[in-house]
Design a protein around this motif. Sequence first.
Motif, PDB file in Angstrom:
ATOM      1  N   SER A  20       0.742  -1.118  -0.068  1.00  0.00           N
ATOM      2  CA  SER A  20      -0.252   0.015  -0.061  1.00  0.00           C
ATOM      3  C   SER A  20       1.160   1.247   0.028  1.00  0.00           C
ATOM      4  O   SER A  20       0.373   2.349  -0.428  1.00  0.00           O
ATOM      5  N   GLU A 108      -8.989  -0.817   0.323  1.00  0.00           N
ATOM      6  CA  GLU A 108      -8.579  -0.838  -1.039  1.00  0.00           C
ATOM      7  C   GLU A 108      -7.383  -2.108  -1.218  1.00  0.00           C
ATOM      8  O   GLU A 108      -7.528  -2.914  -2.040  1.00  0.00           O
ATOM      9  N   VAL A 109      -6.604  -2.276  -0.168  1.00  0.00           N
ATOM     10  CA  VAL A 109      -5.556  -3.074  -0.254  1.00  0.00           C
ATOM     11  C   VAL A 109      -5.971  -4.673  -0.225  1.00  0.00           C
ATOM     12  O   VAL A 109      -5.514  -5.404  -1.043  1.00  0.00           O
ATOM     13  N   ARG A 111      -8.955  -5.650  -1.023  1.00  0.00           N
ATOM     14  CA  ARG A 111      -9.653  -5.581  -2.352  1.00  0.00           C
ATOM     15  C   ARG A 111      -8.936  -6.256  -3.244  1.00  0.00           C
ATOM     16  O   ARG A 111      -9.284  -7.027  -4.385  1.00  0.00           O
ATOM     17  N   GLU A 112      -7.593  -5.839  -3.590  1.00  0.00           N
ATOM     18  CA  GLU A 112      -6.851  -6.023  -4.265  1.00  0.00           C
ATOM     19  C   GLU A 112      -6.098  -7.374  -4.295  1.00  0.00           C
ATOM     20  O   GLU A 112      -5.806  -8.222  -5.251  1.00  0.00           O
ATOM     21  N   ALA A 113      -5.991  -7.892  -2.918  1.00  0.00           N
ATOM     22  CA  ALA A 113      -5.484  -9.086  -2.644  1.00  0.00           C
ATOM     23  C   ALA A 113      -6.477 -10.266  -2.781  1.00  0.00           C
ATOM     24  O   ALA A 113      -6.200 -11.564  -3.015  1.00  0.00           O
ATOM     25  N   PRO A 115      -9.728 -10.970  -4.724  1.00  0.00           N
ATOM     26  CA  PRO A 115     -10.557 -10.387  -5.688  1.00  0.00           C
ATOM     27  C   PRO A 115     -12.042 -10.572  -5.435  1.00  0.00           C
ATOM     28  O   PRO A 115     -12.895  -9.556  -5.955  1.00  0.00           O
TER      29      PRO A 115
END
Length: 143
Positions: A20, A108-109, A111-113, A115
């Motif tokens: 992040s 946010e972090v 949600r990226e890790a 999916p």
Amino acid sequence: MNIARLRRLGRRLAELARASDGEDQPMPTPGEEAVFEDVLRHPGSSVGEIQSRTGFAQSHVSASVARMRERGILETGPDPADGRRTQVRVADVTMHRLFRRATTPVEEVVREAVPDPADADRAVALLKELESLLITDESHGQG
């Protein structure tokens, strides 16, 4: 879960936190982290003072400070009261990164890790629950 899996989870969470930042610096060693935390809590300390508080050998503290200074994490300078003494402090750019990190939401972090949106929401909820259970005023991980 066993201790090995807990350590693996801790490393993964640390990786996500570092991602992040957008930083591409090497992970600090546990010794560097301890020295950094001491400098953060006691700006303007000498290597000897850091050594006394952390319990590390003075050579280890000196080497850790030198490595972090080279990476721009820490700064050193002469003590205005005694020019023979060197003071250590956290670099301004590092303080800005810490502030940015402290104010960045984790969603946010995660949600990226993770999916799948439902799984990501559940992971965030579980992290918040773990935080409330494990991070207390009495815990080692204050922050």
